[in-house]
Design a protein around this motif. Sequence first.
Motif, PDB file in Angstrom:
ATOM      1  N   UNK A 274       0.838  -1.208   0.000  1.00 44.29           N
ATOM      2  CA  UNK A 274       0.000   0.000   0.000  1.00 44.29           C
ATOM      3  C   UNK A 274       0.870   1.254   0.000  1.00 44.29           C
ATOM      4  N   UNK A 275       2.023   1.191   0.689  1.00 47.79           N
ATOM      5  CA  UNK A 275       2.908   2.355   0.771  1.00 47.79           C
ATOM      6  C   UNK A 275       3.360   2.787  -0.624  1.00 47.79           C
ATOM      7  N   UNK A 276       3.903   1.850  -1.392  1.00 50.47           N
ATOM      8  CA  UNK A 276       4.364   2.177  -2.745  1.00 50.47           C
ATOM      9  C   UNK A 276       3.188   2.501  -3.657  1.00 50.47           C
ATOM     10  N   UNK A 277       2.077   1.801  -3.474  1.00 50.24           N
ATOM     11  CA  UNK A 277       0.880   2.055  -4.268  1.00 50.24           C
ATOM     12  C   UNK A 277       0.403   3.496  -4.060  1.00 50.24           C
ATOM     13  N   UNK A 278       0.411   3.958  -2.820  1.00 50.79           N
ATOM     14  CA  UNK A 278      -0.003   5.330  -2.506  1.00 50.79           C
ATOM     15  C   UNK A 278       0.920   6.342  -3.168  1.00 50.79           C
ATOM     16  N   UNK A 279       2.227   6.081  -3.076  1.00 48.54           N
ATOM     17  CA  UNK A 279       3.198   7.000  -3.678  1.00 48.54           C
ATOM     18  C   UNK A 279       3.007   7.101  -5.185  1.00 48.54           C
ATOM     19  N   UNK A 280       2.771   5.972  -5.835  1.00 51.81           N
ATOM     20  CA  UNK A 280       2.592   5.982  -7.293  1.00 51.81           C
ATOM     21  C   UNK A 280       1.292   6.675  -7.689  1.00 51.81           C
ATOM     22  N   UNK A 281       0.229   6.439  -6.922  1.00 55.55           N
ATOM     23  CA  UNK A 281      -1.054   7.080  -7.225  1.00 55.55           C
ATOM     24  C   UNK A 281      -0.943   8.595  -7.091  1.00 55.55           C
ATOM     25  N   UNK A 282      -0.303   9.053  -6.013  1.00 60.84           N
ATOM     26  CA  UNK A 282      -0.123  10.496  -5.824  1.00 60.84           C
ATOM     27  C   UNK A 282       0.732  11.087  -6.941  1.00 60.84           C
ATOM     28  N   UNK A 283       1.778  10.390  -7.305  1.00 63.45           N
ATOM     29  CA  UNK A 283       2.687  10.882  -8.339  1.00 63.45           C
ATOM     30  C   UNK A 283       1.968  11.003  -9.692  1.00 63.45           C
ATOM     31  N   UNK A 284       1.284   9.937 -10.102  1.00 61.81           N
ATOM     32  CA  UNK A 284       0.629   9.932 -11.414  1.00 61.81           C
ATOM     33  C   UNK A 284      -0.538  10.917 -11.468  1.00 61.81           C
ATOM     34  N   UNK A 285      -1.326  10.964 -10.381  1.00 57.55           N
ATOM     35  CA  UNK A 285      -2.467  11.887 -10.351  1.00 57.55           C
ATOM     36  C   UNK A 285      -1.995  13.331 -10.406  1.00 57.55           C
ATOM     37  N   UNK A 286      -0.942  13.647  -9.640  1.00 59.67           N
ATOM     38  CA  UNK A 286      -0.407  15.011  -9.644  1.00 59.67           C
ATOM     39  C   UNK A 286       0.140  15.377 -11.027  1.00 59.67           C
ATOM     40  N   UNK A 287       0.848  14.442 -11.646  1.00 61.75           N
ATOM     41  CA  UNK A 287       1.456  14.713 -12.959  1.00 61.75           C
ATOM     42  C   UNK A 287       0.389  15.033 -13.999  1.00 61.75           C
ATOM     43  N   UNK A 288      -0.642  14.166 -14.095  1.00 61.30           N
ATOM     44  CA  UNK A 288      -1.656  14.379 -15.130  1.00 61.30           C
ATOM     45  C   UNK A 288      -2.592  15.534 -14.794  1.00 61.30           C
ATOM     46  N   UNK A 289      -2.761  15.835 -13.494  1.00 64.56           N
ATOM     47  CA  UNK A 289      -3.560  17.011 -13.111  1.00 64.56           C
ATOM     48  C   UNK A 289      -2.871  18.293 -13.548  1.00 64.56           C
ATOM     49  N   UNK A 290      -1.567  18.381 -13.309  1.00 66.72           N
ATOM     50  CA  UNK A 290      -0.791  19.561 -13.707  1.00 66.72           C
ATOM     51  C   UNK A 290      -0.780  19.700 -15.230  1.00 66.72           C
ATOM     52  N   UNK A 291      -0.530  18.597 -15.916  1.00 68.08           N
ATOM     53  CA  UNK A 291      -0.489  18.632 -17.388  1.00 68.08           C
ATOM     54  C   UNK A 291      -1.822  19.115 -17.968  1.00 68.08           C
ATOM     55  N   UNK A 292      -2.906  18.565 -17.426  1.00 68.30           N
ATOM     56  CA  UNK A 292      -4.231  18.915 -17.962  1.00 68.30           C
ATOM     57  C   UNK A 292      -4.592  20.351 -17.623  1.00 68.30           C
TER      58      UNK A 292
END
Length: 298
Positions: A274-292
């Motif tokens: 869950x720890x790594x899963x959380x980090x990846x979800x935050x990273x990907x969501x932040x990246x695509x939110x900023x891009x969009x």
Amino acid sequence: MKNKKLAYHSELPLEKDGADLFLKIMSSISVFLFTITLTGYFLVSSLVDNWDKDIVNGFTIQVMPDDKDSAQTDLRVNKVIGFFENSEGIEKVRLIGDKQINKLLKPWLGEKVDINSLPMPKLVDVRVKKDFKADFDKLAADLVDIAPYTSINSHQVWLNKLINFAKSIKILAFGVLILVFSSCTFSIFYATKTSLGIHKNIIEILHIMGATDDYIAKQYARRSFFIGLFSGLLGVISAFIALRFIQVFALELQGSIFDKASLGFSAYFSIASIVMFTALILMLTAFYTVKRTLGKIM
């Protein structure tokens, strides 16, 4: 290299805005709830699997005692054991010892009751082979002729009800997992957009200096990844502490049906990931939110 590193830290002071703190708090709470719910899901799943095995693979024979002649009771028990040892589809037959019966009854009757003074029946545990369907009506009729005052307890009715209830809990837990995951994703989206508004002027200057949307999005993604690691670790550790307290109180329920609940290797691995899963979800969501977002306003 040193100057580049310092330049990176000074470009977007993400760690100083309120959105950063909000994201840490919400992510930690979401991970805590997610871990608790996921652990409960695995525990209920193990209960369902074990109860299913109990229904399909076994039943209990109850031999009532003869108060006047204990030797007669032992004779009935031996006849029952011999009958099933020679029956088709039977894998194992064993007499449940008095000590084990006493241990099972103590949580229900209490320590002050002298169980040995009660007319306790003898219990014979019968395990059947896989895919074998026992005819309980025929077995009951045969047992009456072989050993009077015996009865079959297949646990079929009440265990089926428990399994249906547990399966409903699993569906509910899965729904909670989806809600927690959705709320966490929305929190990341909201926090990232808020941060973009806070640092709008800096971002405009970076664009003038030639920075691309990808470059800015990667800075948010990198920061969100480390927030995810921190929040995930904090949430999982907090959940394990809470579950430990629950386990201590659950020890008082020894002998209950919940003793069959356990976590396997795959469950522990899933919870730890869950720890790594959380980090990846935050990273990907932040990246695509900023891009969009930057693609629309810049």
